[in-house]
Design a protein around this motif. Structure first.
Motif, PDB file in Angstrom:
ATOM      1  N   LEU A 207       0.834  -1.205   0.000  1.00 48.20           N
ATOM      2  CA  LEU A 207       0.000   0.000   0.000  1.00 48.20           C
ATOM      3  C   LEU A 207       0.865   1.249   0.000  1.00 48.20           C
ATOM      4  CD1 LEU A 207      -2.672  -0.935   2.677  1.00 48.20           C
ATOM      5  CD2 LEU A 207      -3.149  -0.370   0.301  1.00 48.20           C
ATOM      6  N   LYS A 208       1.005   1.860  -1.124  1.00 44.35           N
ATOM      7  CA  LYS A 208       1.663   3.170  -1.171  1.00 44.35           C
ATOM      8  C   LYS A 208       0.908   3.997  -2.194  1.00 44.35           C
ATOM      9  CE  LYS A 208       5.442   1.934  -4.321  1.00 44.35           C
ATOM     10  NZ  LYS A 208       6.877   2.031  -4.507  1.00 44.35           N
ATOM     11  N   PRO A 209       1.023   5.321  -2.078  1.00 41.62           N
ATOM     12  CA  PRO A 209       0.181   6.159  -2.937  1.00 41.62           C
ATOM     13  C   PRO A 209       0.230   5.783  -4.418  1.00 41.62           C
ATOM     14  CG  PRO A 209       1.227   7.496  -1.262  1.00 41.62           C
ATOM     15  CD  PRO A 209       1.782   6.115  -1.091  1.00 41.62           C
ATOM     16  N   ASP A 210       1.426   5.413  -4.936  1.00 45.18           N
ATOM     17  CA  ASP A 210       1.522   5.050  -6.361  1.00 45.18           C
ATOM     18  C   ASP A 210       0.714   3.793  -6.690  1.00 45.18           C
ATOM     19  OD1 ASP A 210       3.223   7.089  -6.575  1.00 45.18           O
ATOM     20  OD2 ASP A 210       5.043   5.889  -6.847  1.00 45.18           O
ATOM     21  N   ASN A 211       0.639   2.888  -5.727  1.00 48.60           N
ATOM     22  CA  ASN A 211      -0.023   1.597  -5.988  1.00 48.60           C
ATOM     23  C   ASN A 211      -1.520   1.623  -5.725  1.00 48.60           C
ATOM     24  OD1 ASN A 211       2.470   0.574  -6.567  1.00 48.60           O
ATOM     25  ND2 ASN A 211       2.731  -0.505  -4.622  1.00 48.60           N
ATOM     26  N   ILE A 212      -1.960   2.544  -4.891  1.00 48.49           N
ATOM     27  CA  ILE A 212      -3.362   2.516  -4.450  1.00 48.49           C
ATOM     28  C   ILE A 212      -4.359   2.572  -5.622  1.00 48.49           C
ATOM     29  CG2 ILE A 212      -5.110   3.730  -3.057  1.00 48.49           C
ATOM     30  CD1 ILE A 212      -2.931   4.153  -0.948  1.00 48.49           C
ATOM     31  N   PRO A 213      -4.092   3.373  -6.678  1.00 51.78           N
ATOM     32  CA  PRO A 213      -5.060   3.352  -7.790  1.00 51.78           C
ATOM     33  C   PRO A 213      -5.274   1.946  -8.367  1.00 51.78           C
ATOM     34  CG  PRO A 213      -3.545   5.193  -8.040  1.00 51.78           C
ATOM     35  CD  PRO A 213      -3.039   4.368  -6.888  1.00 51.78           C
ATOM     36  N   HIS A 214      -4.214   1.123  -8.385  1.00 49.20           N
ATOM     37  CA  HIS A 214      -4.366  -0.247  -8.884  1.00 49.20           C
ATOM     38  C   HIS A 214      -5.308  -1.054  -7.979  1.00 49.20           C
ATOM     39  CE1 HIS A 214      -1.280   0.391 -11.850  1.00 49.20           C
ATOM     40  NE2 HIS A 214      -0.402   0.731 -10.918  1.00 49.20           N
ATOM     41  N   TYR A 215      -5.149  -0.872  -6.680  1.00 49.44           N
ATOM     42  CA  TYR A 215      -6.037  -1.554  -5.724  1.00 49.44           C
ATOM     43  C   TYR A 215      -7.493  -1.157  -6.002  1.00 49.44           C
ATOM     44  CZ  TYR A 215      -2.344  -3.081  -2.400  1.00 49.44           C
ATOM     45  OH  TYR A 215      -1.285  -3.687  -1.786  1.00 49.44           O
ATOM     46  N   LEU A 216      -7.687   0.142  -6.200  1.00 52.89           N
ATOM     47  CA  LEU A 216      -9.062   0.632  -6.374  1.00 52.89           C
ATOM     48  C   LEU A 216      -9.650   0.124  -7.692  1.00 52.89           C
ATOM     49  CD1 LEU A 216      -8.513   4.263  -5.037  1.00 52.89           C
ATOM     50  CD2 LEU A 216      -9.449   2.288  -3.787  1.00 52.89           C
ATOM     51  N   ASP A 217      -8.810   0.091  -8.756  1.00 57.43           N
ATOM     52  CA  ASP A 217      -9.284  -0.449 -10.036  1.00 57.43           C
ATOM     53  C   ASP A 217      -9.715  -1.900  -9.880  1.00 57.43           C
ATOM     54  OD1 ASP A 217      -8.782   1.912 -11.265  1.00 57.43           O
ATOM     55  OD2 ASP A 217      -6.903   1.289 -12.237  1.00 57.43           O
ATOM     56  N   GLU A 218      -8.894  -2.662  -9.161  1.00 51.92           N
ATOM     57  CA  GLU A 218      -9.215  -4.084  -9.009  1.00 51.92           C
ATOM     58  C   GLU A 218     -10.477  -4.273  -8.159  1.00 51.92           C
ATOM     59  OE1 GLU A 218      -8.510  -6.674 -10.459  1.00 51.92           O
ATOM     60  OE2 GLU A 218      -9.183  -8.270  -9.101  1.00 51.92           O
ATOM     61  N   LEU A 219     -10.623  -3.438  -7.130  1.00 53.56           N
ATOM     62  CA  LEU A 219     -11.840  -3.522  -6.313  1.00 53.56           C
ATOM     63  C   LEU A 219     -13.069  -3.222  -7.177  1.00 53.56           C
ATOM     64  CD1 LEU A 219     -10.844  -1.897  -2.897  1.00 53.56           C
ATOM     65  CD2 LEU A 219     -11.881  -4.153  -3.196  1.00 53.56           C
ATOM     66  N   ARG A 220     -12.948  -2.231  -8.047  1.00 53.54           N
ATOM     67  CA  ARG A 220     -14.082  -1.888  -8.920  1.00 53.54           C
ATOM     68  C   ARG A 220     -14.375  -3.035  -9.881  1.00 53.54           C
ATOM     69  NH1 ARG A 220     -11.907   3.684  -8.810  1.00 53.54           N
ATOM     70  NH2 ARG A 220     -13.441   4.865  -7.618  1.00 53.54           N
ATOM     71  N   ARG A 221     -13.312  -3.658 -10.406  1.00 57.71           N
ATOM     72  CA  ARG A 221     -13.492  -4.741 -11.367  1.00 57.71           C
ATOM     73  C   ARG A 221     -14.102  -5.971 -10.687  1.00 57.71           C
ATOM     74  NH1 ARG A 221     -12.135  -9.283 -12.954  1.00 57.71           N
ATOM     75  NH2 ARG A 221     -10.824  -9.637 -11.134  1.00 57.71           N
ATOM     76  N   PHE A 222     -13.567  -6.328  -9.512  1.00 62.08           N
ATOM     77  CA  PHE A 222     -14.019  -7.534  -8.795  1.00 62.08           C
ATOM     78  C   PHE A 222     -15.421  -7.326  -8.229  1.00 62.08           C
ATOM     79  CE2 PHE A 222     -14.146 -10.340  -5.010  1.00 62.08           C
ATOM     80  CZ  PHE A 222     -13.822 -11.546  -5.613  1.00 62.08           C
ATOM     81  N   SER A 223     -15.698  -6.080  -7.905  1.00 66.47           N
ATOM     82  CA  SER A 223     -17.011  -5.687  -7.407  1.00 66.47           C
ATOM     83  C   SER A 223     -17.524  -6.546  -6.252  1.00 66.47           C
ATOM     84  CB  SER A 223     -17.986  -5.722  -8.599  1.00 66.47           C
ATOM     85  OG  SER A 223     -19.251  -5.349  -8.199  1.00 66.47           O
ATOM     86  N   PRO A 224     -16.777  -6.534  -5.127  1.00 70.66           N
ATOM     87  CA  PRO A 224     -17.194  -7.358  -3.982  1.00 70.66           C
ATOM     88  C   PRO A 224     -18.395  -6.735  -3.276  1.00 70.66           C
ATOM     89  CG  PRO A 224     -15.358  -5.989  -3.345  1.00 70.66           C
ATOM     90  CD  PRO A 224     -15.598  -5.713  -4.800  1.00 70.66           C
ATOM     91  N   LYS A 225     -19.096  -7.573  -2.522  1.00 68.13           N
ATOM     92  CA  LYS A 225     -20.197  -7.050  -1.733  1.00 68.13           C
ATOM     93  C   LYS A 225     -19.641  -6.329  -0.507  1.00 68.13           C
ATOM     94  CE  LYS A 225     -24.831  -8.246  -0.495  1.00 68.13           C
ATOM     95  NZ  LYS A 225     -25.885  -9.228  -0.550  1.00 68.13           N
ATOM     96  N   THR A 226     -18.511  -6.855  -0.006  1.00 71.57           N
ATOM     97  CA  THR A 226     -17.930  -6.259   1.187  1.00 71.57           C
ATOM     98  C   THR A 226     -16.414  -6.294   1.134  1.00 71.57           C
ATOM     99  OG1 THR A 226     -18.069  -6.231   3.618  1.00 71.57           O
ATOM    100  CG2 THR A 226     -17.847  -8.375   2.599  1.00 71.57           C
ATOM    101  N   LEU A 227     -15.808  -5.431   1.925  1.00 67.92           N
ATOM    102  CA  LEU A 227     -14.357  -5.420   2.113  1.00 67.92           C
ATOM    103  C   LEU A 227     -14.117  -5.655   3.599  1.00 67.92           C
ATOM    104  CD1 LEU A 227     -11.390  -4.738   1.247  1.00 67.92           C
ATOM    105  CD2 LEU A 227     -11.958  -2.335   1.591  1.00 67.92           C
ATOM    106  N   ASP A 228     -13.276  -6.644   3.909  1.00 70.35           N
ATOM    107  CA  ASP A 228     -13.026  -7.011   5.301  1.00 70.35           C
ATOM    108  C   ASP A 228     -11.544  -6.793   5.588  1.00 70.35           C
ATOM    109  OD1 ASP A 228     -12.476  -8.363   7.714  1.00 70.35           O
ATOM    110  OD2 ASP A 228     -13.982  -9.900   7.344  1.00 70.35           O
ATOM    111  N   GLY A 229     -11.213  -5.958   6.568  1.00 72.71           N
ATOM    112  CA  GLY A 229      -9.803  -5.723   6.853  1.00 72.71           C
ATOM    113  C   GLY A 229      -9.559  -5.041   8.174  1.00 72.71           C
ATOM    114  N   TYR A 230      -8.287  -4.764   8.446  1.00 75.16           N
ATOM    115  CA  TYR A 230      -7.941  -3.998   9.646  1.00 75.16           C
ATOM    116  C   TYR A 230      -8.406  -2.556   9.440  1.00 75.16           C
ATOM    117  CZ  TYR A 230      -4.587  -7.821  10.409  1.00 75.16           C
ATOM    118  OH  TYR A 230      -3.988  -9.036  10.591  1.00 75.16           O
ATOM    119  N   PRO A 231      -8.915  -1.901  10.472  1.00 72.88           N
ATOM    120  CA  PRO A 231      -9.354  -0.506  10.312  1.00 72.88           C
ATOM    121  C   PRO A 231      -8.280   0.388   9.696  1.00 72.88           C
ATOM    122  CG  PRO A 231      -9.975  -1.312  12.479  1.00 72.88           C
ATOM    123  CD  PRO A 231      -9.162  -2.405  11.831  1.00 72.88           C
TER     124      PRO A 231
END
Ligand SMILES: [Zn+2]
Length: 468
Positions: A207-231
């Protein structure tokens, strides 16, 4: 993961790593969702509507059985009850528990063997490790059925959040402590798939600012119902979205394992345009709280264990009063933990929840209030993922991680006489696996650890600003 397996895994292409993750999940699936799982799951669906009276009756029944069993099969409790001139029949209700002293972490370490039931072999039981709030690891044992109970509790939390968990369940994205993507990977994908459970597993280590857009793109593509993680980890994604003025719509977010601060909840709810459900399962398997759609606090899993709030002497406090959480697991027969004093503080609320469930509500639990580390390459590291390398090292009494600049971290340790160079090397190795070779790790053994000006203890102290 053992080093040879890790090297082998790291050398695989991402697509094959996903198959490996899926295969491993199938193995875990049997342990988690086999045995008594379905039975407990059905019971918890029914008992969620028990009245307060029914819940207490259930607790008293299970406690009576546990006390009788512990007297017969666990040396520690047999001796304790004899010393206190108690018979099993003297402890039949949750109020009777007061007749026994609290069980501290130090006592568990000291009396470990005598706390094991004579019916369970050490190598046949499940082992859990907790790093606790002061980074002092503790090993506890528990019976296999408790694994099932734990996952049934998690399933009930998911069902309250409207998410169907499991093999035929909804799409779920998870961002927690597993190292599923090798650290030296500089390009996406920073995630792998567990096809069996329909899960997207995101790395918490890239997780670093340069990489975060990739995470968000993948979340949009995968389209999960929920995200489960550490706060702290979910917050990094949410804060980034907020800063660029975007939202990423999810049905729900689930958080656990750390204190969820109000500012984190607000930003997460805003950026993901949904409600957060925060659950809490103690590593010692004595307490499990779950949040309902009224978001009025954590409903205590009263079927899972008995929770008391106590003063420093172990005396039970009234509802509304803040004190140490003292909890008893009702289902761990391998190593019964009766009146186990956690390092966490909270209070039980006076009010009943408007959802109609009678399970008491716990206020926010005050545990670790830690900083996020910032690495030279810009990666942001949640304190929770750093607890893992400490867990097997029982020679560490207390620990603290201090970061003054980007070059590295200092790990301060208070250790006992059994601490060896092998322990030190294992710790450095475990931390390097998570932080990468560019971060120097300096281990110092000390007599005392730093406290804040208000006397509070922080496990991770970083003096670097989060640049998100
Ligand atoms: Zn409720």
């Amino acid at each position: 993961m053992d080093t040879p397996f890790k090297n082998l895994y790291d050398a695989l292409p991402a697509s094959v790593q996903s198959l490996a993750v899926t295969g491993y999940s199938i193995l875990l699936d049997r342990k988690r969702y086999g045995g008594e799982y379905e039975k407990v799951k059905r019971f918890l669906q029914e008992s969620q509507w028990y009245s307060e009276q029914q819940l207490i009756e259930y607790q008293n029944k299970m406690l009576t059985q546990l006390i009788q069993y512990s007297y017969e099969h666990v040396e520690y409790y047999r001796n304790l009850m004899r010393n206190y001139k108690l018979k099993p029949s003297d402890i039949k209700t949750t109020d009777d528990l007061q007749k026994l002293p609290v069980l501290t972490k130090e006592l568990i370490k000291e009396k470990f063997n005598s706390l094991l039931s004579d019916e369970f072999k050490f190598n046949k039981v499940e082992k859990g490790h907790t790093s606790g709030t002061t980074g002092s690891p503790l090993e506890i044992c528990y019976s296999k059925n408790l694994v099932n109970f734990n996952y049934a509790m998690l399933d009930r939390q998911y069902s309250w959040a409207g998410v169907n968990l499991g093999k035929f369940g909804d799409r779920v994205a998870v961002i927690r402590g597993n190292i599923i993507v090798p650290l030296n990977k500089l390009k996406p994908p920073f995630w792998r798939y567990n096809y069996y459970h329909n899960q997207l597993l995101l790395s918490s280590f890239h997780l670093k600012p340069d990489n975060i857009p990739h995470y968000l793109d993948e979340l949009r593509r995968f389209s999960p119902k929920t995200l489960d993680g550490y706060p702290s980890t979910v917050y990094i994604l949410a804060k980034y979205l907020k800063n660029i003025g975007e939202k990423l719509k999810l049905d729900t977010v689930l958080t656990s394992s750390e204190t969820l601060y109000d500012f984190q909840r607000e930003t997460i709810e805003e950026s993901f345009d949904c409600k957060v459900y925060d659950y809490y399962g103690s590593a010692e398997r004595v307490l499990f709280t779950t949040e309902c759609d009224h978001h009025a606090g954590g409903h205590i899993g009263m079927e899972y264990g008995i929770t008391e709030i106590c003063d420093s002497g172990g005396g039970k406090l009234e509802f509304g009063e803040t004190g140490a959480i003292v909890a008893t697991s009702l289902h761990n027969y391998a190593m019964p933990l009766i009146r186990y004093k956690t390092n966490d503080m909270s209070a039980i609320k006076n009010d009943q929840c408007a959802c109609g469930r009678a399970h008491y509500l716990l206020h926010d639990v005050t545990t670790k209030a830690e900083d996020t580390l910032v690495l030279k390459d810009g990666r942001l590291i949640s304190p929770s993922v750093l607890t893992h390398p400490f867990k097997p090292l029982t020679s560490i009494l207390e620990s603290q991680i201090v970061q003054k600049d980007l070059s590295g971290i200092t790990v301060k340790l208070r250790v006992d006489a059994t601490f060896t160079d092998d322990d030190k090397n294992a710790l450095v190795r475990g931390l390097s696996e998570r932080l990468g070779k560019d971060t120097s790790i300096n281990i110092q053994t000390v007599d005392e650890l730093e406290r804040t000006s208000t006397g509070k203890f922080k496990w991770v102290i970083s003096e670097i600003d989060l640049n998100i």
